[in-house]
Design a protein around this motif. Sequence first.
Motif, PDB file in Angstrom:
ATOM      1  N   PHE A   1      19.880  -3.695  -6.035  1.00  0.00           N
ATOM      2  CA  PHE A   1      20.220  -2.472  -6.768  1.00  0.00           C
ATOM      3  C   PHE A   1      18.974  -1.688  -7.172  1.00  0.00           C
ATOM      4  O   PHE A   1      19.047  -0.493  -7.429  1.00  0.00           O
ATOM      5  CB  PHE A   1      21.042  -2.788  -8.016  1.00  0.00           C
TER       6      PHE A   1
ATOM      7  N   THR B   1      18.263   1.887  -5.670  1.00  0.00           N
ATOM      8  CA  THR B   1      18.562   1.980  -4.246  1.00  0.00           C
ATOM      9  C   THR B   1      19.936   2.636  -4.092  1.00  0.00           C
ATOM     10  O   THR B   1      20.661   2.788  -5.083  1.00  0.00           O
ATOM     11  CB  THR B   1      18.602   0.575  -3.617  1.00  0.00           C
TER      12      THR B   1
ATOM     13  N   ALA C   1      22.482   1.219  -2.993  1.00  0.00           N
ATOM     14  CA  ALA C   1      23.407   0.194  -3.513  1.00  0.00           C
ATOM     15  C   ALA C   1      23.397   0.198  -5.036  1.00  0.00           C
ATOM     16  O   ALA C   1      24.430  -0.025  -5.675  1.00  0.00           O
ATOM     17  CB  ALA C   1      23.014  -1.189  -2.987  1.00  0.00           C
TER      18      ALA C   1
ATOM     19  N   ALA D   1      26.464   0.746  -7.451  1.00  0.00           N
ATOM     20  CA  ALA D   1      26.747  -0.266  -8.470  1.00  0.00           C
ATOM     21  C   ALA D   1      26.839   0.369  -9.851  1.00  0.00           C
ATOM     22  O   ALA D   1      27.699   0.003 -10.653  1.00  0.00           O
ATOM     23  CB  ALA D   1      25.660  -1.343  -8.470  1.00  0.00           C
TER      24      ALA D   1
END
Length: 120
Positions: free
Chosen positions: A50, A70, A72, A76
């Motif tokens: 993350f 990131t 991700a 998240a």
Amino acid sequence: MNTSALETDLRALQLLARQPKLNQRELASELGVSLGKVNYCLKMLLAKGFLKAQNFKNSKNKLAYAYVLTPAGIAARAELTIEFLQVKQQEYERLSHEIAALKAQAEQDNSILLPGNQSL
């Protein structure tokens, strides 16, 4: 994930999205948690992909990092926001019911203590 960890992860991601150059001590202060908890949290967020830690290019302190979300991590953060909102919504509903029950009990106790429904 427990509510405390959920909140810490979410708030860390939110803060680092706005201020990626926060050091761990500053982040701990902002979050109101221990330095050890921030260290653990950052390690988990890094391990999950993350965050990524980047050295400052022109920093004299070679241990200075910028914590960058990131793709991700951005996803998240969105998921954690929804999850945290659901937890808080449930907490709000539970508290609303508890407050209503306490008010009813107080009114009942008041009517017993003060005949004729006189108020305090």
